[in-house]
Scaffold this motif. Structure first.
Motif, short mmCIF file in Angstrom:
data_model
loop_
_atom_site.label_atom_id
_atom_site.label_comp_id
_atom_site.label_asym_id
_atom_site.label_seq_id
_atom_site.Cartn_x
_atom_site.Cartn_y
_atom_site.Cartn_z
N LEU A 207 27.99 126.46 47.52
CA LEU A 207 28.59 126.69 48.83
C LEU A 207 28.00 125.77 49.91
O LEU A 207 28.27 125.95 51.09
CB LEU A 207 28.40 128.14 49.26
CG LEU A 207 28.98 129.19 48.30
CD1 LEU A 207 28.76 130.58 48.84
CD2 LEU A 207 30.45 128.94 48.06
N GLN B 129 31.83 135.85 47.54
CA GLN B 129 30.74 136.76 47.20
C GLN B 129 30.17 136.44 45.83
O GLN B 129 28.97 136.43 45.62
CB GLN B 129 31.22 138.22 47.22
CG GLN B 129 31.21 138.86 48.59
CD GLN B 129 32.43 138.44 49.39
OE1 GLN B 129 33.50 138.26 48.82
NE2 GLN B 129 32.26 138.28 50.69
N ASP C 212 27.88 131.12 43.42
CA ASP C 212 26.50 130.70 43.49
C ASP C 212 26.31 129.97 44.82
O ASP C 212 27.13 129.13 45.18
CB ASP C 212 26.26 129.74 42.31
CG ASP C 212 24.81 129.31 42.22
OD1 ASP C 212 24.11 129.36 43.24
OD2 ASP C 212 24.41 128.94 41.11
N ARG C 213 25.20 130.28 45.54
CA ARG C 213 25.10 129.64 46.86
C ARG C 213 24.86 128.14 46.76
O ARG C 213 25.10 127.40 47.70
CB ARG C 213 24.03 130.33 47.72
CG ARG C 213 22.67 130.21 47.20
CD ARG C 213 21.68 131.11 47.90
NE ARG C 213 20.45 131.12 47.12
CZ ARG C 213 19.59 130.11 47.13
NH1 ARG C 213 19.80 129.07 47.88
NH2 ARG C 213 18.51 130.16 46.38
N HIS C 214 24.42 127.65 45.59
CA HIS C 214 24.29 126.19 45.41
C HIS C 214 25.66 125.51 45.50
O HIS C 214 25.75 124.34 45.80
CB HIS C 214 23.69 125.86 44.05
CG HIS C 214 22.30 126.37 43.88
ND1 HIS C 214 21.22 125.73 44.43
CD2 HIS C 214 21.82 127.46 43.25
CE1 HIS C 214 20.12 126.41 44.14
NE2 HIS C 214 20.46 127.47 43.43
N THR D 219 32.74 124.34 43.23
CA THR D 219 32.79 124.95 44.56
C THR D 219 34.13 125.70 44.65
O THR D 219 35.06 125.38 43.92
CB THR D 219 32.74 123.88 45.65
OG1 THR D 219 33.98 123.20 45.67
CG2 THR D 219 31.62 122.90 45.42
#
Lengths: 483, 234
Positions: A209, A202, A205-207, A82
């Protein structure tokens, strides 16, 4: 009244060159560590993204080959990070970041920078978390130790209380002043750190976040509590001790014991109380138990023969070619499933031992707020041992699915063929490889993290409440002269 | 204004103050005379409630200093032998801080400078840091603090020791001015000359006991000294 006192103390602190310089050094180190962390994070996430693409591409483009060969070929799983990891690298240097996922084996993660490091490097890694966990408390100690004892020695305390100032106001005003100095120091650094982290969002990876804003907020809150503990404890020592030098000695001892001795002692004691097997013992035991499986490739092995006879009996046939599935496929999958049990037994026990060690260490936070904040900070930053275990578990689940898909295809498509033909002549293709999805991993949610860190969170709260109670008592009873 | 009733204080079996009875009215300048250890400072510390008496009472404006430590201190101003100030703050900043804590946050810079002037601080001093002040200058800031406080009673502990004769004289006339406005002054001192000069009454103390009280108008310089020495003789 508290406000007037705080403002005067603040003026005095900012006029004192020593504090000005040490504050500037701490602020500079914080900014430097955040910048270094950000550049390291950016490099690593770029490398990781490229490696993830590459391992997936290699898997899909491995060409026509037997499914079992493909399972041996395997894929790599990369431990995600993260954006908060740029602030707190936590256990990252110890846990490893790459796992090879392949047939037959539950591999442990590799690439652990700590393996190549000397013992000295344990102290040398500059990170934002280290600055906040160790250097800021040191600064607080230096700001606070003489706040009351110094005024007592100088005689200003007598002069001040003679005008009818409330000593409780005096003490809380001083606490407020130290808080103001820290705010002045840390808020700009936090804003810059936040901007640096934002540049990474940006690309991330949205995993990685999941719950990030809430995690960041709780992280900031936990550090505020941690600093509060040090301010209140230092102020108490300044009232309690006979002289400024005694207060400083006592606080330095507290800082060293809390930040250096206890964490190491807690780690050693937890290992003594909850020993884990050595890597060699573990791999020997795993190999011994694994060899009780059906040995798919060794036709003369008693286990192989026993498994073949069992399958022939089960399907009521006399030759392996008459089985509804290819024998080699059945044997390989049975061998894998036997392996799963062995891995679950040994690595599961290892994980439980690590858990118990970790819980013991968390309890040690009762004596060291540093241990508590370290645990909470690494957990929220996604760099603690639990995050790593989640990653390892996700990798193993992925691996089990991968070999199952391969063996399943093998046993269905090569039914009736000889072992040799099934294993070496049948070829899978990209369509089969694509049945295995890309590896992905969700960072644990805030709820999970909080649940795992109930102990250190309670410990931090207890420290704050207990130290405030102590300071309130001392403030009420404080005497101008020690009688 | 300042009243001690059967005041007694012992430390570890040693009697510092033995059954002291004392009454200083508004407009009086009462000088406590005596050797070191006679109990003069203990008396002042009891009025400031920095010490707790073993028995008896220290009353300020009719209220017990022990029962109302903050309120009674608001009515007092205290000037010790060496006035301790914050060296990193300027004279005016020190005065503002002490005045604010005494409950007078309302003074303007002009008023504060007025107090410092009245206390005799040189004109260029208020905006310099106190770290560079002489002992006498710090004493004057202490006086300014007392003036700004508009106290009803002054507690002075050897206030003029270490001051040059001129500063000492200015201090005395300031005391006379204040007592003229109805302020009660209790001053512990070794300085018989200064006591005779500005005091209205004197009490001679020895080993925690008040041996005698005299009115300054009834006694000459030489008589005061002889009386003092008589009482100091074993």
């Amino acid at each position: 009244m508290i406000w007037h006192i705080a403002r005067k103390e603040f003026t005095e602190i900012t006029r004192d060159g020593r504090f000005l310089w040490s504050s500037l050094i701490v602020a500079a180190l914080l900014l430097l560590s955040l910048a270094l962390g950000a550049s390291r994070y950016a490099d690593e996430s770029e490398l990781r993204a490229a490696a993830v693409r590459e391992t997936r591409q290699q898997w899909l483009d491995q060409g026509a080959k037997g499914p079992h060969s493909a399972a041996h070929y395997g894929v790599y799983a990369f431990k995600p990070a993260t954006p908060l990891a740029l602030f707190d690298p936590g256990m990252n240097d110890y846990t490893g970041i790459v796992t090879m996922l392949e047939a037959h084996k539950e591999n442990q993660a590799s690439y652990k920078p700590a393996q190549d490091a000397t013992a000295l490097q344990r102290f040398g890694d500059l990170s934002g978390a280290m600055v906040l966990q160790l250097l800021v408390p040191l600064l607080i100690v230096l700001l606070c130790f003489g706040m009351i004892s110094g005024e007592r020695e100088e005689g200003t305390l007598r002069q001040l209380l003679s005008v009818g100032a409330d000593q409780r106001d005096l003490i809380w005003g001083k606490v407020l002043a130290v808080a103001m100095v820290l705010t002045l120091l840390l808020v700009p650094a936090a804003v810059v750190g936040g901007l640096i982290a934002a540049t990474q969002l940006q690309a991330a990876d949205r995993h990685d976040l999941i719950d990030l804003p809430a995690k960041t907020a709780i992280l900031a809150g936990a550090y505020l509590v941690y600093f509060g503990i040090f301010i209140v404890v230092s102020m108490s020592a300044s009232i309690l001790m006979r002289s400024s030098s005694a207060a400083l000695t006592m606080l330095m001892a507290f800082w060293i014991v809390s930040g250096f001795l206890l964490p190491r002692a807690a780690a050693d004691i937890s290992r003594l109380v909850q020993p884990t097997p050595s890597a060699l013992e573990l791999s020997t035991a795993v190999a011994r138990d694994k060899s009780k499986g059906p040995h798919p490739h060794e036709v003369n092995h008693p286990n192989h023969i026993a498994f073949r006879d069992e399958m022939l009996r089960k399907y009521g046939v006399t030759r392996v070619e008459e089985l509804p599935y290819s024998f080699i496929g059945l044997a390989l999958q049975a061998d894998e499933e036997h392996g799963f049990k062995v891995f679950d037994k040994y690595y599961g026990a290892l994980r439980e031992a690590h858990d118990r060690q970790n819980r013991l260490q968390q309890l040690a936070g009762l004596f060291s707020p540093y241990i508590a904040i370290r645990s909470v900070s690494a957990a929220l930053s996604g760099t603690d041992i639990y995050f790593f275990q989640d990653f390892a578990a996700a990798g193993e689940a992925y691996r089990r699915n991968l070999v199952r898909v391969m063996n399943d295809d093998l046993m269905r498509r090569t039914a009736g063929q000889s072992n040799y033909a099934a294993e070496w002549q049948y070829r899978g293709n990209k369509e089969l490889w694509a049945k295995v999805p890309p590896f992905d991993f969700d960072a644990p949610s805030l709820g999970t993290i909080l649940q795992r860190n109930v102990t250190p969170l309670i410990v931090l709260a207890l420290w704050l409440v207990a130290s405030i109670a102590l300071l309130r008592g001392l403030a009420r009873r404080m005497q101008v002269e020690r009688q | 204004m300042l009243q001690a009733i059967n005041l007694r204080k012992t430390y570890d079996g040693h009697t510092a103050l033995d059954n002291l009875n004392l009454h200083v009215k508004g407009g009086e300048i009462y000088c406590l005379l005596g050797a070191n250890g006679a109990g003069k400072s203990t008396t002042i510390n009891l009025f400031l409630s920095f010490l707790q008496p073993c028995s008896g009472q220290a009353l300020v404006d009719g209220r017990s200093a022990q029962a109302h430590p903050l309120e009674t201190k608001r009515a007092l101003a205290y000037i010790p032998e060496i006035v301790m100030l914050y060296r990193n703050l300027t004279g005016i900043e020190n005065l503002r801080y002490f005045s604010t804590l005494a409950g007078h946050a309302h003074y303007s810079d002009r008023e504060l400078i007025g107090f410092l002037r009245r206390a005799g601080l040189p004109e260029d001093a208020p905006h310099r840091r106190v770290g560079g002040y002489s002992k006498g200058m710090r004493q004057k800031v202490g006086i300014a603090i007392a003036l700004a406080k508009q106290a009803k009673a002054l507690l002075l502990d050897e206030p003029t020791s270490g001051l040059d004769p001129k500063a000492s004289n200015e201090f005395s006339s300031l005391l006379t001015e204040l007592s003229g406005q109805g302020v009660a002054v209790l001053m512990a001192t070794h300085d018989l000359f200064r006591a005779k000069e500005s005091g209205t009454r004197a009490g001679i103390m020895r080993q925690g006991r008040l041996l005698t009280e005299v009115a300054m108008s009834d006694i000459g310089h030489a008589d005061l000294e002889r009386l003092y020495l008589d009482f100091m003789r074993d």
